[in-house]
Design an enzyme around this catalytic site. Structure first.
Site, PDB file in Angstrom:
ATOM      1  N   HIS A  77       0.969  -1.108   0.047  1.00 16.64           N
ATOM      2  CA  HIS A  77       0.028  -0.069  -0.008  1.00 16.64           C
ATOM      3  C   HIS A  77       0.933   1.212  -0.234  1.00 16.64           C
ATOM      4  O   HIS A  77       0.383   2.285  -0.372  1.00 16.64           O
ATOM      5  CB  HIS A  77      -0.887   0.031   1.210  1.00 16.64           C
ATOM      6  CG  HIS A  77      -1.948  -0.849   1.028  1.00 16.64           C
ATOM      7  ND1 HIS A  77      -3.201  -0.672   1.572  1.00 16.64           N
ATOM      8  CD2 HIS A  77      -2.073  -1.946   0.270  1.00 16.64           C
ATOM      9  CE1 HIS A  77      -4.200  -1.478   1.081  1.00 16.64           C
ATOM     10  NE2 HIS A  77      -3.432  -2.518   0.477  1.00 16.64           N
ATOM     11  N   ASP A  78       1.877   1.136   0.631  1.00  9.45           N
ATOM     12  CA  ASP A  78       2.943   2.204   0.369  1.00  9.45           C
ATOM     13  C   ASP A  78       3.387   2.361  -1.269  1.00  9.45           C
ATOM     14  O   ASP A  78       3.466   3.426  -1.710  1.00  9.45           O
ATOM     15  CB  ASP A  78       4.240   1.971   1.276  1.00  9.45           C
ATOM     16  CG  ASP A  78       5.256   3.166   1.089  1.00  9.45           C
ATOM     17  OD1 ASP A  78       4.893   4.370   1.049  1.00  9.45           O
ATOM     18  OD2 ASP A  78       6.545   2.779   1.140  1.00  9.45           O
ATOM     19  N   GLY A  83       5.454   5.391  -5.330  1.00 10.63           N
ATOM     20  CA  GLY A  83       6.810   4.400  -5.099  1.00 10.63           C
ATOM     21  C   GLY A  83       7.005   4.204  -3.450  1.00 10.63           C
ATOM     22  O   GLY A  83       6.093   4.670  -2.585  1.00 10.63           O
ATOM     23  N   SER A  87       5.662   6.988   2.512  1.00 13.86           N
ATOM     24  CA  SER A  87       4.633   8.103   2.778  1.00 13.86           C
ATOM     25  C   SER A  87       3.489   7.241   3.780  1.00 13.86           C
ATOM     26  O   SER A  87       2.836   8.409   4.291  1.00 13.86           O
ATOM     27  CB  SER A  87       4.249   8.526   1.540  1.00 13.86           C
ATOM     28  OG  SER A  87       3.411   7.611   0.583  1.00 13.86           O
ATOM     29  N   GLU A  99      -2.119   9.091   4.653  1.00 12.14           N
ATOM     30  CA  GLU A  99      -2.579   8.097   3.648  1.00 12.14           C
ATOM     31  C   GLU A  99      -3.682   6.960   4.491  1.00 12.14           C
ATOM     32  O   GLU A  99      -4.173   6.241   4.059  1.00 12.14           O
ATOM     33  CB  GLU A  99      -1.749   7.455   2.942  1.00 12.14           C
ATOM     34  CG  GLU A  99      -0.929   8.373   1.799  1.00 12.14           C
ATOM     35  CD  GLU A  99       0.439   7.817   0.997  1.00 12.14           C
ATOM     36  OE1 GLU A  99       0.569   6.689   1.363  1.00 12.14           O
ATOM     37  OE2 GLU A  99       1.090   8.638   0.547  1.00 12.14           O
ATOM     38  N   ASN A 105      -7.133   1.488   3.440  1.00 10.89           N
ATOM     39  CA  ASN A 105      -6.162   1.840   4.670  1.00 10.89           C
ATOM     40  C   ASN A 105      -7.104   1.733   6.188  1.00 10.89           C
ATOM     41  O   ASN A 105      -6.714   1.533   6.974  1.00 10.89           O
ATOM     42  CB  ASN A 105      -5.206   2.668   4.493  1.00 10.89           C
ATOM     43  CG  ASN A 105      -4.115   2.414   3.394  1.00 10.89           C
ATOM     44  OD1 ASN A 105      -4.114   1.483   2.878  1.00 10.89           O
ATOM     45  ND2 ASN A 105      -3.747   3.732   2.960  1.00 10.89           N
ATOM     46  N   PRO A 174      -5.263  -1.613  -5.353  1.00 12.00           N
ATOM     47  CA  PRO A 174      -6.381  -2.206  -5.886  1.00 12.00           C
ATOM     48  C   PRO A 174      -7.374  -2.484  -5.026  1.00 12.00           C
ATOM     49  O   PRO A 174      -7.073  -3.282  -4.044  1.00 12.00           O
ATOM     50  CB  PRO A 174      -5.655  -3.459  -6.561  1.00 12.00           C
ATOM     51  CG  PRO A 174      -4.176  -3.009  -6.741  1.00 12.00           C
ATOM     52  CD  PRO A 174      -3.819  -2.045  -5.602  1.00 12.00           C
ATOM     53  N   HIS A 204      -1.151 -13.084  -0.544  1.00 11.45           N
ATOM     54  CA  HIS A 204      -2.083 -13.424   0.135  1.00 11.45           C
ATOM     55  C   HIS A 204      -2.150 -15.008   0.785  1.00 11.45           C
ATOM     56  O   HIS A 204      -2.983 -15.572   1.091  1.00 11.45           O
ATOM     57  CB  HIS A 204      -3.380 -13.319  -0.767  1.00 11.45           C
ATOM     58  CG  HIS A 204      -3.801 -11.893  -0.997  1.00 11.45           C
ATOM     59  ND1 HIS A 204      -4.878 -11.208  -1.514  1.00 11.45           N
ATOM     60  CD2 HIS A 204      -3.230 -10.803  -0.441  1.00 11.45           C
ATOM     61  CE1 HIS A 204      -4.946 -10.195  -1.658  1.00 11.45           C
ATOM     62  NE2 HIS A 204      -4.160  -9.556  -0.744  1.00 11.45           N
ATOM     63  N   THR A 205      -1.036 -15.668   0.502  1.00 16.93           N
ATOM     64  CA  THR A 205      -0.933 -16.786   0.860  1.00 16.93           C
ATOM     65  C   THR A 205      -0.875 -16.866   2.607  1.00 16.93           C
ATOM     66  O   THR A 205      -1.170 -17.803   3.512  1.00 16.93           O
ATOM     67  CB  THR A 205       0.364 -17.683   0.606  1.00 16.93           C
ATOM     68  OG1 THR A 205       0.292 -18.850   1.164  1.00 16.93           O
ATOM     69  CG2 THR A 205       1.650 -16.666   1.097  1.00 16.93           C
ATOM     70  N   ASP A 256      -5.905 -17.547   3.019  1.00 19.05           N
ATOM     71  CA  ASP A 256      -5.535 -18.949   2.821  1.00 19.05           C
ATOM     72  C   ASP A 256      -5.883 -19.698   4.047  1.00 19.05           C
ATOM     73  O   ASP A 256      -4.961 -19.748   4.864  1.00 19.05           O
ATOM     74  CB  ASP A 256      -4.130 -19.090   2.525  1.00 19.05           C
ATOM     75  CG  ASP A 256      -3.555 -20.553   2.509  1.00 19.05           C
ATOM     76  OD1 ASP A 256      -4.254 -21.578   2.525  1.00 19.05           O
ATOM     77  OD2 ASP A 256      -2.371 -20.584   2.185  1.00 19.05           O
ATOM     78  N   SER A 259      -3.358 -22.661   5.300  1.00 12.85           N
ATOM     79  CA  SER A 259      -2.339 -22.481   6.207  1.00 12.85           C
ATOM     80  C   SER A 259      -2.032 -20.893   6.178  1.00 12.85           C
ATOM     81  O   SER A 259      -1.239 -20.446   5.607  1.00 12.85           O
ATOM     82  CB  SER A 259      -0.996 -23.117   5.364  1.00 12.85           C
ATOM     83  OG  SER A 259      -1.062 -22.531   4.126  1.00 12.85           O
TER      84      SER A 259
END
Length: 338
Positions: A77-78, A83, A87, A99, A105, A174, A204-205, A256, A259
């Protein structure tokens, strides 16, 4: 006399290089800023930096394994805003609109206290040397390793932003209900392609998501008061018990469930079976755009392939438009500009 001048010049150069790690490592003639990042950036100025980061991480993850995923999300998210410039760590102030208040967030981004602890220890060891942006990048690599995932040679030398961008946070990160085309477009803005999209989604595992981020899939996916037909029936029934139609927005479910604190490739195997939690997960397989379906299959079959590409894509994302040289600053406190 000429010999003495040369020796004296070498000594001065070495001293300056040790005080300012960029010097002697890719700096041009006349003290120009370095042209990029490199793993040895703190070799002389703070050689113990990674050891300090890992010592704090080990304690934090042992206490709460979920924090590894929180730090990974914090880094993403940073980097997706302006970049990888830290921030996202800035609090509200007279000159900063944080932010942390952005829709992606608000009430969900976490891990700041771990970064604060790392920064405090680094300031004691190497004052005003290691940037918050690099701390976050090192913490994410360390969190991945401590969760069972790959390591990578991490380019360093990022500096910290003096500004934040609430609007870019709202527009560039996203959302969990993204279509595949939307995901591809948002990743392309960061110079990342479909391979990077699928590999980095594999983060996202580990971790969890709030009910609010997947409720639409359960009750009103296409505005017709029906669930997402790509959801596996048994999985769908289990999610409904965690995420009711009314209320419960802050209830959490693992991304997930097989695990949730181990970094592996089960995330992709679950997607193949209709058991991806977020819409943005499942569309990687069902979205029918580009080659993402084949990539999901490939990473589900070969964990080493996934690990190798995840590492490459993390380096690529981390190298996107960094502040280096005389741009930005090295914050004393990651929450405040100097």
């Amino acid at each position: 006399m000429a010999f003495l001048k040369v020796v004296f010049g070498i000594l001065i150069s070495a001293t300056v290089s040790m005080a300012h790690p960029g010097l002697g490592f890719g700096w041009g003639v006349g003290g120009a800023p370095p042209c990029g990042l490199f793993p040895q950036f703190y070799q002389f100025s703070c050689p113990q930096a990674d050891d300090i980061v890992m010592s704090v991480l080990k304690k934090a993850i042992a206490k709460e394994p979920r924090i590894a995923a929180s730090l990974l999300r914090l880094h993403f998210h940073d980097c997706f805003v302006q970049g990888c410039d830290a921030s996202i760590l800035l609090d509200d102030s007279a000159t900063i609109v944080s932010e942390k208040n952005a829709l992606p967030n608000r009430n969900s981004i976490r891990g700041f206290e771990v970064i604060d602890k790392i920064k405090t220890k680094l300031e004691e060891a190497c004052p005003q040397t290691v940037s918050c942006a690099d701390i976050l990048a090192m913490a994410v690599r360390g969190s991945t390793v401590l969760s069972g995932g790959p390591s990578w040679e991490l380019p360093l030398g990022r500096r910290d932003s003096k500004i934040a961008s609430l609007s870019s946070s709202n527009n560039n990160i996203p959302p969990p209900n993204s279509t595949l085309q939307n995901l591809i477009t948002l990743f392309q803005r960061q110079g990342l392609d479909e391979v990077d999209l699928v590999a980095l989604s594999g983060g996202h595992t580990i971790g969890v998501a709030r009910c609010a981020t997947f409720k639409q899939r359960l009750y009103n996916q296409n505005g017709d008061n029906l669930p997402d037909q790509t959801l596996h029936k048994t999985y769908y029934n289990g999610l409904k018990s965690v995420c009711p139609k009314s209320g419960g927005d802050n209830n959490i479910s693992p991304l997930d469930f097989r695990s949730p604190v181990k970094f592996d490739n089960l995330y992709f195997k679950l997607i193949l079976r209709g058991k991806g939690l977020l819409n943005s997960d499942e569309v990687l397989f069902t979205g029918n755009v580009g080659n993402t379906m084949e990539l999901v299959k490939a990473y589900a079959e070969d964990e080493k392939l996934f690990f190798k590409q995840f590492a490459k894509s993390m380096i690529k994302m981390g190298n996107s438009s960094p502040l280096t040289g005389f741009n930005g600053e090295v914050r004393k406190n990651c929450r405040l500009v100097n």
